[in-house]
Design a protein around this motif. Structure first.
Motif, mmCIF file in Angstrom:
data_model
loop_
_atom_site.group_PDB
_atom_site.id
_atom_site.type_symbol
_atom_site.label_atom_id
_atom_site.label_comp_id
_atom_site.label_asym_id
_atom_site.label_seq_id
_atom_site.Cartn_x
_atom_site.Cartn_y
_atom_site.Cartn_z
ATOM 1 N N LYS A 15 46.000 38.024 19.560
ATOM 2 C CA LYS A 15 44.819 37.187 19.764
ATOM 3 C C LYS A 15 44.395 37.237 21.226
ATOM 4 C CE LYS A 15 45.362 35.898 15.487
ATOM 5 N NZ LYS A 15 44.537 36.511 14.406
ATOM 6 N N SER A 16 43.146 36.921 21.462
ATOM 7 C CA SER A 16 42.676 36.855 22.841
ATOM 8 C C SER A 16 43.228 35.611 23.523
ATOM 9 C CB SER A 16 41.152 36.851 22.885
ATOM 10 O OG SER A 16 40.640 35.702 22.223
ATOM 11 N N GLY A 17 43.320 35.687 24.848
ATOM 12 C CA GLY A 17 43.823 34.564 25.624
ATOM 13 C C GLY A 17 43.361 34.681 27.053
ATOM 14 N N ALA A 18 43.836 33.785 27.885
ATOM 15 C CA ALA A 18 43.381 33.741 29.272
ATOM 16 C C ALA A 18 43.705 35.030 30.020
ATOM 17 C CB ALA A 18 44.011 32.549 29.985
ATOM 18 N N ASP A 19 44.873 35.614 29.734
ATOM 19 C CA ASP A 19 45.261 36.850 30.428
ATOM 20 C C ASP A 19 44.343 38.006 30.051
ATOM 21 O OD1 ASP A 19 47.302 35.587 31.712
ATOM 22 O OD2 ASP A 19 48.918 36.514 30.572
ATOM 23 N N SER A 20 44.249 38.293 28.746
ATOM 24 C CA SER A 20 43.455 39.448 28.326
ATOM 25 C C SER A 20 41.969 39.249 28.619
ATOM 26 C CB SER A 20 43.683 39.745 26.841
ATOM 27 O OG SER A 20 43.335 38.637 26.038
ATOM 28 N N ASP A 21 41.498 37.998 28.552
ATOM 29 C CA ASP A 21 40.092 37.721 28.884
ATOM 30 C C ASP A 21 39.792 37.999 30.352
ATOM 31 O OD1 ASP A 21 39.576 36.939 26.303
ATOM 32 O OD2 ASP A 21 39.589 34.781 26.726
ATOM 33 N N ALA A 22 40.822 37.896 31.208
ATOM 34 C CA ALA A 22 40.618 38.058 32.645
ATOM 35 C C ALA A 22 40.548 39.522 33.072
ATOM 36 C CB ALA A 22 41.738 37.356 33.414
ATOM 37 N N VAL A 23 40.930 40.442 32.179
ATOM 38 C CA VAL A 23 40.856 41.873 32.492
ATOM 39 C C VAL A 23 39.425 42.357 32.242
ATOM 40 C CG1 VAL A 23 41.708 44.167 31.923
ATOM 41 C CG2 VAL A 23 43.271 42.202 31.872
ATOM 42 N N THR A 24 38.827 42.976 33.246
ATOM 43 C CA THR A 24 37.464 43.483 33.137
ATOM 44 C C THR A 24 37.494 44.979 32.863
ATOM 45 O OG1 THR A 24 36.661 41.813 34.703
ATOM 46 C CG2 THR A 24 35.246 43.708 34.287
ATOM 47 N N VAL A 25 36.957 45.374 31.725
ATOM 48 C CA VAL A 25 36.922 46.792 31.344
ATOM 49 C C VAL A 25 35.486 47.286 31.466
ATOM 50 C CG1 VAL A 25 37.496 48.490 29.585
ATOM 51 C CG2 VAL A 25 38.810 46.358 29.724
ATOM 52 N N SER A 26 35.313 48.423 32.140
ATOM 53 C CA SER A 26 33.985 48.995 32.348
ATOM 54 C C SER A 26 33.988 50.459 31.938
ATOM 55 C CB SER A 26 33.574 48.875 33.821
ATOM 56 O OG SER A 26 33.638 47.534 34.264
ATOM 57 N N GLY A 27 32.791 51.012 31.794
ATOM 58 C CA GLY A 27 32.654 52.417 31.469
ATOM 59 C C GLY A 27 32.959 52.701 30.012
ATOM 60 N N ALA A 28 33.000 53.963 29.686
ATOM 61 C CA ALA A 28 33.266 54.415 28.327
ATOM 62 C C ALA A 28 34.169 55.633 28.382
ATOM 63 C CB ALA A 28 31.966 54.754 27.600
ATOM 64 N N LEU B 161 36.972 55.260 31.294
ATOM 65 C CA LEU B 161 37.217 53.825 31.365
ATOM 66 C C LEU B 161 37.721 53.443 32.746
ATOM 67 C CD1 LEU B 161 39.090 53.006 28.020
ATOM 68 C CD2 LEU B 161 36.702 52.493 28.588
ATOM 69 N N THR B 162 37.340 52.253 33.193
ATOM 70 C CA THR B 162 37.921 51.657 34.393
ATOM 71 C C THR B 162 38.235 50.203 34.079
ATOM 72 O OG1 THR B 162 35.763 51.003 35.284
ATOM 73 C CG2 THR B 162 36.632 53.168 35.939
ATOM 74 N N ALA B 163 39.183 49.639 34.809
ATOM 75 C CA ALA B 163 39.581 48.254 34.558
ATOM 76 C C ALA B 163 39.958 47.573 35.857
ATOM 77 C CB ALA B 163 40.749 48.203 33.577
ATOM 78 N N GLU B 164 39.626 46.292 35.939
ATOM 79 C CA GLU B 164 40.072 45.447 37.043
ATOM 80 C C GLU B 164 41.027 44.407 36.476
ATOM 81 O OE1 GLU B 164 36.832 43.787 39.206
ATOM 82 O OE2 GLU B 164 35.841 45.722 39.541
ATOM 83 N N VAL B 165 42.230 44.345 37.044
ATOM 84 C CA VAL B 165 43.288 43.473 36.528
ATOM 85 C C VAL B 165 43.705 42.483 37.606
ATOM 86 C CG1 VAL B 165 45.607 43.389 35.556
ATOM 87 C CG2 VAL B 165 44.110 45.322 35.019
ATOM 88 N N PRO B 166 43.517 41.189 37.385
ATOM 89 C CA PRO B 166 43.998 40.196 38.350
ATOM 90 C C PRO B 166 45.519 40.292 38.496
ATOM 91 C CG PRO B 166 42.495 39.199 36.761
ATOM 92 C CD PRO B 166 42.809 40.567 36.250
ATOM 93 N N THR B 167 46.021 39.951 39.670
ATOM 94 C CA THR B 167 47.464 40.047 39.913
ATOM 95 C C THR B 167 48.207 38.755 39.601
ATOM 96 O OG1 THR B 167 47.111 39.448 42.241
ATOM 97 C CG2 THR B 167 47.153 41.801 41.696
ATOM 98 N N ASP B 168 47.500 37.744 39.074
ATOM 99 C CA ASP B 168 48.152 36.449 38.828
ATOM 100 C C ASP B 168 48.212 36.102 37.337
ATOM 101 O OD1 ASP B 168 45.458 36.085 38.464
ATOM 102 O OD2 ASP B 168 45.328 34.206 39.604
ATOM 103 N N LEU B 169 48.221 37.112 36.462
ATOM 104 C CA LEU B 169 48.288 36.837 35.039
ATOM 105 C C LEU B 169 49.643 36.229 34.673
ATOM 106 C CD1 LEU B 169 46.637 40.091 33.612
ATOM 107 C CD2 LEU B 169 45.546 37.926 34.257
ATOM 108 N N ALA B 170 49.651 35.374 33.660
ATOM 109 C CA ALA B 170 50.873 34.623 33.305
ATOM 110 C C ALA B 170 51.811 35.403 32.395
ATOM 111 C CB ALA B 170 50.482 33.307 32.625
ATOM 112 N N PHE B 171 51.278 36.226 31.502
ATOM 113 C CA PHE B 171 52.069 37.009 30.554
ATOM 114 C C PHE B 171 53.026 36.134 29.743
ATOM 115 C CE2 PHE B 171 50.759 40.258 33.587
ATOM 116 C CZ PHE B 171 50.325 41.264 32.739
ATOM 117 N N THR B 172 52.497 35.046 29.221
ATOM 118 C CA THR B 172 53.327 34.167 28.392
ATOM 119 C C THR B 172 53.450 34.684 26.959
ATOM 120 O OG1 THR B 172 51.370 32.810 27.914
ATOM 121 C CG2 THR B 172 52.801 32.115 29.739
#
Length: 321
Positions: free
Chosen positions: A47-60, A64-75
């Motif tokens: 399911k979607s959650g705060a961590d996966s929602d915070a990852v920004t995926v661009s391009g095709a 593909l490119t992605a921006e990943v915050p360094t403070d994800l919880a990974f619960t």
């Protein structure tokens, strides 16, 4: 593909795990072993959650490119559909082309980009849609063409494993049976009949004699990329004993299989390397290039093996800098 030197070994192992699923293979030199089928039609059903929602995926894909915050919880395991495709929802057992990236969330660096392991100039790789591997689950139950962000706690991947982010996109559906041109039968080889879906039935002659070395014949000749040593190959296959008993079959499990050419018995490796995607081959393997005196599971000691293999896709091996 050149892997970051500090993570070379761990990324190679991690990629194998993410592709192969949780149960893995019973033996590193074995023919492909059955993996458990997830009970849900959507497999891990993240399911979607705060961590996966915070990852920004661009391009095709294949860019593909992605921006990943360094403070994800990974619960927990989470997946967000970043961009919804316009195709049908993908189901277990399908095969698609696409792209995925494995990202270190502590730095945001891409540790492996599948576009760099593509076997042709498309930059795409084949992906088995399944319910018990991370890469397969990244696209499972999403519309074809979707991009997804997957956040995976290290605790799901084994003791001492680090957290991982995977982004992926499916592009086109691929055939799950060989599509190459029919070739003339080779005298002395077992005969093969194909069902409407491509599943083979292998008939072995009563006077069968095992060869001294693996004998290979091409039943269909594809025009795709050539399989090289160490590649990950996606196949459909049926294996029988000389008495015609089926001892292993991806067809009977309902999905293609994937493994490295260097991770199977010698005769099976010979049957794969040098072949082209879209081809179907039959291989008659003597015991010495199969499981020898030890046997394996339902395979008796000193038994020859006969395989019919459809080569559906290939991904080049990653190498360290």
């Amino acid at each position: 593909m050149r892997i970051r030197p500090l993570a070379a070994l761990s990324v190679v192992a991690l990629t194998t795990l993410l592709l192969a699923g949780c149960s893995g293979s019973a033996a590193p030199d074995a023919t492909p072993s059955p993996t458990s089928t997830a009970s849900s039609a959507c497999g891990l059903d993240p399911k979607s959650g705060a961590d996966s929602d915070a990852v920004t995926v661009s391009g095709a894909a294949p860019q593909l490119t992605a921006e990943v915050p360094t403070d994800l919880a990974f619960t927990d395991l989470q997946r967000t559909i970043a961009t919804e495709g316009d195709g049908d929802d993908l189901a277990i057992g399908q095969l698609v082309s696409g792209q995925y990236q494995i990202i270190d969330p502590s730095t945001g660096e891409v540790q492996l980009d599948s576009a760099d392991t593509s076997a042709d100039d498309t930059g795409l790789v084949p992906l088995i849609v399944d319910g018990n591997s991370i890469i397969g689950s990244a696209v499972l139950c999403t519309p074809l063409g979707s991009t997804t962000a997957f956040t995976i706690p290290g605790s799901m991947l084994g003791d001492g494993a680090s957290n991982v982010v995977v982004v992926a996109q499916s592009v086109d559906e691929l055939p799950t049976a060989a599509t190459g041109d029919d070739q003339e039968p080779v005298a002395g080889m077992p005969t093969v009949e194909l069902a409407d879906d491509g599943e083979p039935t292998i008939t072995v002659a009563d006077d069968f004699q095992a060869p001294d070395t693996t004998q290979i014949a091409t039943l269909k000749k594809g025009d795709g990329a050539t399989v090289e040593s160490g590649d990950t190959v996606i196949v459909q296959y049926t294996g029988v004993l000389p008495d015609g008993t089926v001892f292993d079959s991806s067809w009977q499990r309902g999905a293609p299989a994937q493994f490295q050419t260097t991770g199977v018995v010698q005769g099976f490796q010979k049957a794969l390397e040098g072949q082209t995607v879209g081809s179907q081959v039959i291989a008659v393997i003597p015991a010495a290039e199969g499981y020898g005196e030890a046997g394996q599971g339902s395979i008796p000691a000193n038994s020859p093996l006969i395989f019919v293999v459809d080569i559906l896709g290939v991904q080049r091996a990653a190498t360290a800098e």
